[in-house]
Scaffold this motif. Structure first.
Motif, PDB file in Angstrom:
ATOM      1  N   PRO A 360       0.838  -1.200   0.000  1.00 52.08           N
ATOM      2  CA  PRO A 360       0.000   0.000   0.000  1.00 52.08           C
ATOM      3  C   PRO A 360       0.873   1.250   0.000  1.00 52.08           C
ATOM      4  O   PRO A 360       1.940   1.247   0.622  1.00 52.08           O
ATOM      5  N   THR A 363      -0.628  -0.980  -4.225  1.00 53.33           N
ATOM      6  CA  THR A 363      -1.015  -2.365  -4.514  1.00 53.33           C
ATOM      7  C   THR A 363      -2.007  -2.465  -5.655  1.00 53.33           C
ATOM      8  O   THR A 363      -1.785  -3.191  -6.643  1.00 53.33           O
ATOM      9  N   ARG A 364      -3.123  -1.756  -5.554  1.00 49.48           N
ATOM     10  CA  ARG A 364      -4.181  -1.888  -6.563  1.00 49.48           C
ATOM     11  C   ARG A 364      -3.712  -1.424  -7.936  1.00 49.48           C
ATOM     12  O   ARG A 364      -3.972  -2.088  -8.946  1.00 49.48           O
ATOM     13  N   VAL A 365      -2.998  -0.303  -7.963  1.00 49.60           N
ATOM     14  CA  VAL A 365      -2.517   0.222  -9.242  1.00 49.60           C
ATOM     15  C   VAL A 365      -1.529  -0.736  -9.888  1.00 49.60           C
ATOM     16  O   VAL A 365      -1.610  -1.023 -11.082  1.00 49.60           O
ATOM     17  N   SER A 366      -0.587  -1.268  -9.099  1.00 51.76           N
ATOM     18  CA  SER A 366       0.431  -2.162  -9.648  1.00 51.76           C
ATOM     19  C   SER A 366      -0.177  -3.449 -10.183  1.00 51.76           C
ATOM     20  O   SER A 366       0.192  -3.924 -11.266  1.00 51.76           O
ATOM     21  N   VAL A 367      -1.108  -4.035  -9.434  1.00 54.24           N
ATOM     22  CA  VAL A 367      -1.756  -5.271  -9.895  1.00 54.24           C
ATOM     23  C   VAL A 367      -2.519  -5.016 -11.186  1.00 54.24           C
ATOM     24  O   VAL A 367      -2.397  -5.765 -12.168  1.00 54.24           O
ATOM     25  N   ALA A 368      -3.307  -3.949 -11.215  1.00 56.71           N
ATOM     26  CA  ALA A 368      -4.105  -3.646 -12.409  1.00 56.71           C
ATOM     27  C   ALA A 368      -3.224  -3.362 -13.620  1.00 56.71           C
ATOM     28  O   ALA A 368      -3.468  -3.882 -14.716  1.00 56.71           O
ATOM     29  N   THR A 557     -10.569  -0.004 -13.442  1.00 58.30           N
ATOM     30  CA  THR A 557     -10.188   0.132 -12.030  1.00 58.30           C
ATOM     31  C   THR A 557      -9.079   1.160 -11.813  1.00 58.30           C
ATOM     32  O   THR A 557      -8.758   1.488 -10.666  1.00 58.30           O
TER      33      THR A 557
END
Length: 567
Positions: A360, A363-368, A557
């Protein structure tokens, strides 16, 4: 408590330290007009002044001085430098380097029809050959991406482009398939470093209002690389350049080998241009080298505005966050060198930087981002690298897909060489990228990166589905041109997003890791095509369509980065 007097005003300080700072940074007390100048030097913590005491844990440096019209943050410094001669020279140099990577990647698909006979390649061998450069790029992305955050963007560009050119040239002399594969792998290691570094380097010179457009211009040079490669293949491979293949000779240098050698010229010339260009000022600033960064911006200003360094309005360049002495501080680096363990320390730094991408708040940006790039690479390279083969199948079999179990009659190229129409069709397919590139240049800073990326991926997936249904070579050519023109918009958008999503300290690492996802997708796409194109190519084609659509959905996303400041 010690008092400092300015005319009728008295200011109490905690100690003589404040007076020392004032005298050192501003001058004698008699030159001050009011207490405001002193107050601007008193640090703040959490937005509040700390009474008469100095705030703890604040570094007293020139960067704590604010409120002066000669001070400026990085965005202000870039805007003050303007757009001019340097900007466009840099765009061409970075674009040419981007084109050199395109040439090295795409060249393999053009040499396959000719090398098939000379190297006795099966379809599986061709899939491995298409994939090996992406394996090298995967390794190179992990290595060079983080080194760009440690050693600098320019240095990594010089080294990686040199590796690309050297091993690409050596591969043209390889007489055995296994040796050719090894050399193409190391060429890919070089390409894997330059791709992420190019966009980090160029993007950090651009003002936020036009960053999307400018990066799109550099990304458009990928099209130039495709067109150049197709043109070279068209001109060289069917010609009599080089030596005719002789089964009894231990050394052959056929025309397709001459083509491979010519394809190293863009990367070799790119090395020469980066030798005379400066390091990214954003990288210098955020690694504690503010004076060097400011000097670079002054030179940019002079080139863009035909003025002098004294005319540049920024005197002190402020970092966007707490300035670091360096990614690895100099004292530690000297100790590491003395102990001959600097390499090990940098490897640890690289590993930590890559782990940080998935913690964090990233996390969300990197995965997407990595899912999107995997899907795009699987679809694009899984299909693009096989277009020459699909053109040939449509010509000889009446369809790009022959039903599973059918007898396949391969054309005999042993005497006449590959069909030259293959290179003509591939040239037109490369040229079809132009409309998509123009659209992204115009609309990137208008509708935004996210909208362009999502729509491009979904429409590309729909287009791939119809490739499965076509029956003639002309139909294949039309659908491949549509696919190329639409899918290139996704690549341009993802290039801009990759620069804007991450802070400077890990931007190179992030782009390097995304390049790894890119290569893994390309490897899987090519291996699946190579294994199934002769038996049931419906499976890989429909898989490509599905992967592109999935990438478009995941794009929803992502946050909107339109005209944001670089972190």
């Amino acid at each position: 408590m010690e008092k400092v007097r300015d005319d009728d005003n008295e200011i109490c300080t905690n100690s003589g330290l404040f007076e020392d700072i004032v005298l050192r940074r501003i001058g004698p007390i008699d030159n001050m007009d009011s207490t405001d100048e002193y107050e601007r030097l008193i640090p703040e913590e959490n937005g509040k002044r700390n009474g008469n005491e100095l705030a703890p844990n604040v570094e007293y440096s020139e960067y704590n001085r604010t409120g002066n019209e000669d001070n400026g943050n990085y965005d202000e410094a870039v805007e003050a430098a303007g757009i001019g001669k340097f900007t466009w020279i840099l765009a061409f140099v970075c674009g040419w380097a981007n084109a050199s990577d395109s040439v090295e990647i795409v060249s393999v698909s053009f040499l396959l029809p000719a090398a098939e006979q000379d190297l006795n390649l099966s379809s599986t061998d061709k899939g491995v050959l298409n994939s090996i450069i992406f394996v090298g790029m995967l390794v190179g992305s992990l290595l060079w991406g983080s080194l760009a955050d440690i050693q600098g963007r320019r240095k990594v560009l010089i080294y990686s482009l040199s590796v690309n050119a050297l091993f690409g040239l050596l591969s043209s002399f390889a007489q055995e398939f296994w040796l050719f594969l090894i050399l193409r792998f190391f060429s890919g290691v070089g390409v894997g470093g330059s791709v992420p570094a190019i966009f980090s380097y160029f993007g950090e010179f651009q003002m936020r209002q036009r960053r999307g457009m400018m990066i799109s211009i550099v990304a458009t040079f990928w099209l130039a690389g495709n067109i150049l490669t197709a043109g070279l293949a068209w001109a060289i491979i069917p010609s009599n350049l080089g030596m005719d293949h002789d089964e009894d000779s231990r050394f052959n240098y056929e025309s397709w080998r001459v083509f491979v050698a010519f394809c190293t010229i863009p990367s070799a010339t790119s090395v020469l241009t980066f030798l005379v260009l400066p390091e990214s000022p954003k990288f210098l600033l955020e690694t504690g080298r503010a004076e060097e960064a400011l000097e670079v911006m002054r030179k940019v200003f002079v080139w863009n505005n035909m003025g002098t360094k004294l005319d540049y309005p920024i005197a002190v360049l402020l970092p966007s966050s707490k300035s670091k002495a360096s990614t690895i501080d100099e004292t530690k680096k000297r100790s590491i060198r003395a102990c001959c363990t600097e390499t090990g320390a940098e490897i640890v730094t690289i590993i930590k930087a890559n782990i940080k991408l998935f913690l964090p708040p990233l996390t969300r940006v990197s995965v997407a981002m990595n899912v999107i790039i995997f899907c795009l690479a699987f679809g694009f390279y899984g299909l693009w690298m096989w277009f020459p083969q699909l053109f040939q199948e449509a010509e000889t079999q009446g369809s790009v897909c022959v039903k599973s179990g059918a007898n396949i009659t391969k054309p005999d190229n042993s005497s006449t060489g590959p069909d030259t129409q293959i290179y003509t069709d591939a040239f037109y397919t490369s040229l079809a990228n132009l409309p998509g590139n123009l659209i992204t240049i115009i609309l990137m800073d208008v509708v935004g990166r996210k909208a362009i990326l999502c729509s491009s991926l979904v429409l590309s997936g729909v287009g791939v589905f119809f490739i499965y249904l076509v029956k003639t070579r002309t139909q294949v050519l039309i659908m491949s041109c549509l696919f190329s023109g639409i899918s290139v918009m996704a690549w341009n958008a993802i290039s801009v997003l990759g620069v804007e999503m991450y802070p400077t300290s890990i931007r190179g690492t992030a782009l390097g890791f995304q390049s790894v996802s890119n290569r893994i997708g390309a490897i899987f796409g090519n291996l699946i095509f190579g294994a199934l194109i002769d038996t049931n190519c419906a499976i890989p084609i429909l898989t490509v369509a599905a992967m592109l659509a999935i990438g478009g959905i995941v794009t929803l996303t992502l946050p909107n980065t339109l005209k944001i400041s670089l972190k």
